[in-house]
Design a protein around this motif. Sequence first.
Motif, PDB file in Angstrom:
ATOM      1  N   ILE A  63     -51.989  -9.623   8.695  1.00 39.31           N
ATOM      2  CA  ILE A  63     -52.058  -8.193   8.374  1.00 39.31           C
ATOM      3  C   ILE A  63     -53.411  -7.628   8.801  1.00 39.31           C
ATOM      4  O   ILE A  63     -53.488  -6.554   9.397  1.00 39.31           O
ATOM      5  CB  ILE A  63     -51.803  -7.944   6.875  1.00 39.31           C
ATOM      6  CG1 ILE A  63     -50.341  -8.209   6.536  1.00 39.31           C
ATOM      7  CG2 ILE A  63     -52.190  -6.514   6.483  1.00 39.31           C
ATOM      8  CD1 ILE A  63     -50.033  -8.130   5.062  1.00 39.31           C
ATOM      9  N   PHE A  91     -48.574   2.141  11.839  1.00 37.51           N
ATOM     10  CA  PHE A  91     -48.414   1.126  10.792  1.00 37.51           C
ATOM     11  C   PHE A  91     -46.956   1.058  10.338  1.00 37.51           C
ATOM     12  O   PHE A  91     -46.385  -0.029  10.223  1.00 37.51           O
ATOM     13  CB  PHE A  91     -49.313   1.416   9.588  1.00 37.51           C
ATOM     14  CG  PHE A  91     -50.757   1.019   9.765  1.00 37.51           C
ATOM     15  CD1 PHE A  91     -51.120  -0.166  10.393  1.00 37.51           C
ATOM     16  CD2 PHE A  91     -51.767   1.824   9.262  1.00 37.51           C
ATOM     17  CE1 PHE A  91     -52.452  -0.531  10.541  1.00 37.51           C
ATOM     18  CE2 PHE A  91     -53.104   1.466   9.393  1.00 37.51           C
ATOM     19  CZ  PHE A  91     -53.450   0.282  10.046  1.00 37.51           C
ATOM     20  N   ASN A  92     -46.359   2.212  10.071  1.00 33.13           N
ATOM     21  CA  ASN A  92     -44.964   2.235   9.614  1.00 33.13           C
ATOM     22  C   ASN A  92     -44.005   1.670  10.657  1.00 33.13           C
ATOM     23  O   ASN A  92     -43.077   0.934  10.309  1.00 33.13           O
ATOM     24  CB  ASN A  92     -44.553   3.655   9.222  1.00 33.13           C
ATOM     25  CG  ASN A  92     -45.138   4.074   7.895  1.00 33.13           C
ATOM     26  OD1 ASN A  92     -45.422   3.247   7.036  1.00 33.13           O
ATOM     27  ND2 ASN A  92     -45.332   5.363   7.724  1.00 33.13           N
ATOM     28  N   THR A 150     -44.662  -0.556  12.866  1.00 36.64           N
ATOM     29  CA  THR A 150     -44.861  -2.007  12.893  1.00 36.64           C
ATOM     30  C   THR A 150     -44.114  -2.670  11.748  1.00 36.64           C
ATOM     31  O   THR A 150     -43.441  -3.692  11.934  1.00 36.64           O
ATOM     32  CB  THR A 150     -46.366  -2.341  12.816  1.00 36.64           C
ATOM     33  OG1 THR A 150     -47.020  -1.714  13.917  1.00 36.64           O
ATOM     34  CG2 THR A 150     -46.594  -3.835  12.875  1.00 36.64           C
ATOM     35  N   TRP A 151     -44.212  -2.087  10.534  1.00 34.05           N
ATOM     36  CA  TRP A 151     -43.502  -2.647   9.380  1.00 34.05           C
ATOM     37  C   TRP A 151     -41.988  -2.554   9.571  1.00 34.05           C
ATOM     38  O   TRP A 151     -41.253  -3.486   9.239  1.00 34.05           O
ATOM     39  CB  TRP A 151     -43.920  -1.938   8.086  1.00 34.05           C
ATOM     40  CG  TRP A 151     -45.299  -2.323   7.652  1.00 34.05           C
ATOM     41  CD1 TRP A 151     -46.395  -1.506   7.623  1.00 34.05           C
ATOM     42  CD2 TRP A 151     -45.756  -3.604   7.206  1.00 34.05           C
ATOM     43  NE1 TRP A 151     -47.487  -2.209   7.194  1.00 34.05           N
ATOM     44  CE2 TRP A 151     -47.125  -3.491   6.924  1.00 34.05           C
ATOM     45  CE3 TRP A 151     -45.134  -4.832   7.025  1.00 34.05           C
ATOM     46  CZ2 TRP A 151     -47.879  -4.570   6.460  1.00 34.05           C
ATOM     47  CZ3 TRP A 151     -45.887  -5.904   6.566  1.00 34.05           C
ATOM     48  CH2 TRP A 151     -47.239  -5.768   6.290  1.00 34.05           C
ATOM     49  N   LYS A 152     -41.531  -1.424  10.124  1.00 35.62           N
ATOM     50  CA  LYS A 152     -40.084  -1.279  10.380  1.00 35.62           C
ATOM     51  C   LYS A 152     -39.596  -2.356  11.328  1.00 35.62           C
ATOM     52  O   LYS A 152     -38.544  -2.957  11.110  1.00 35.62           O
ATOM     53  CB  LYS A 152     -39.784   0.104  10.965  1.00 35.62           C
ATOM     54  CG  LYS A 152     -39.830   1.225   9.971  1.00 35.62           C
ATOM     55  CD  LYS A 152     -39.574   2.557  10.672  1.00 35.62           C
ATOM     56  CE  LYS A 152     -39.851   3.724   9.759  1.00 35.62           C
ATOM     57  NZ  LYS A 152     -39.770   5.015  10.462  1.00 35.62           N
ATOM     58  N   LEU A 168     -40.991  -5.278  11.882  1.00 40.35           N
ATOM     59  CA  LEU A 168     -41.094  -6.565  11.208  1.00 40.35           C
ATOM     60  C   LEU A 168     -39.903  -6.822  10.283  1.00 40.35           C
ATOM     61  O   LEU A 168     -39.328  -7.906  10.280  1.00 40.35           O
ATOM     62  CB  LEU A 168     -42.398  -6.633  10.401  1.00 40.35           C
ATOM     63  CG  LEU A 168     -42.644  -7.910   9.607  1.00 40.35           C
ATOM     64  CD1 LEU A 168     -42.869  -9.092  10.541  1.00 40.35           C
ATOM     65  CD2 LEU A 168     -43.827  -7.727   8.682  1.00 40.35           C
ATOM     66  N   PHE A 169     -39.527  -5.804   9.526  1.00 41.24           N
ATOM     67  CA  PHE A 169     -38.479  -6.000   8.523  1.00 41.24           C
ATOM     68  C   PHE A 169     -37.079  -5.602   9.000  1.00 41.24           C
ATOM     69  O   PHE A 169     -36.115  -5.754   8.254  1.00 41.24           O
ATOM     70  CB  PHE A 169     -38.818  -5.229   7.240  1.00 41.24           C
ATOM     71  CG  PHE A 169     -39.954  -5.848   6.488  1.00 41.24           C
ATOM     72  CD1 PHE A 169     -39.813  -7.109   5.910  1.00 41.24           C
ATOM     73  CD2 PHE A 169     -41.163  -5.183   6.351  1.00 41.24           C
ATOM     74  CE1 PHE A 169     -40.855  -7.692   5.214  1.00 41.24           C
ATOM     75  CE2 PHE A 169     -42.209  -5.763   5.661  1.00 41.24           C
ATOM     76  CZ  PHE A 169     -42.065  -7.021   5.094  1.00 41.24           C
ATOM     77  N   GLN A 229     -35.513  -8.187   1.461  1.00 37.68           N
ATOM     78  CA  GLN A 229     -36.590  -7.207   1.337  1.00 37.68           C
ATOM     79  C   GLN A 229     -36.841  -6.886  -0.140  1.00 37.68           C
ATOM     80  O   GLN A 229     -37.991  -6.796  -0.578  1.00 37.68           O
ATOM     81  CB  GLN A 229     -36.246  -5.925   2.099  1.00 37.68           C
ATOM     82  CG  GLN A 229     -36.237  -6.092   3.601  1.00 37.68           C
ATOM     83  CD  GLN A 229     -35.939  -4.793   4.319  1.00 37.68           C
ATOM     84  OE1 GLN A 229     -36.498  -3.755   3.980  1.00 37.68           O
ATOM     85  NE2 GLN A 229     -35.066  -4.850   5.309  1.00 37.68           N
TER      86      GLN A 229
END
Length: 142
Positions: free
Chosen positions: A21, A110-111, A113-115, A117-118, A126
């Motif tokens: 992170i 950032f968002n 990247t998280w989207k 990733l998940f 989740q």
Amino acid sequence: MENREFNPTLVKEIMLFNQQISDLQLKILTTYQLTLSHFNLLLYLKEKSPLSLKQLTHLTQTEKSTLSRQVTNLMAQQWLMKEQTLDKRVYLIHLTSEGLEKLAKIDIEFNDTWKTLFSAWPEDEQQLLFILLGRINRNFKN
């Protein structure tokens, strides 16, 4: 609550996750010529702006000289601006409109990247991670 066996492998995985992170944050922030401390300062100002240097010093627990250098650097990059108050010795610091726009872009990066990733994770996994992270965070508060 009963005492359970400590799992050092779990701690290693958490530390690896934390490092990844941090690397991700650094990668994104570097494209905007920001350090993590600069970014944190910008987030404080986004939430509580405008603030004096003295108020920022108190909020961030940062030495006044260090904070002053950071503010000067961020002003040179058009992230921040100062406005003089009636008391000529005090300036209020706030984000520029350009700074707000760039922070919004960072937030999107950032968002995204998280989207990414998940995106392959099922909803129940989740949700389980959400619950477990909440438990860890609550334990830190106790």
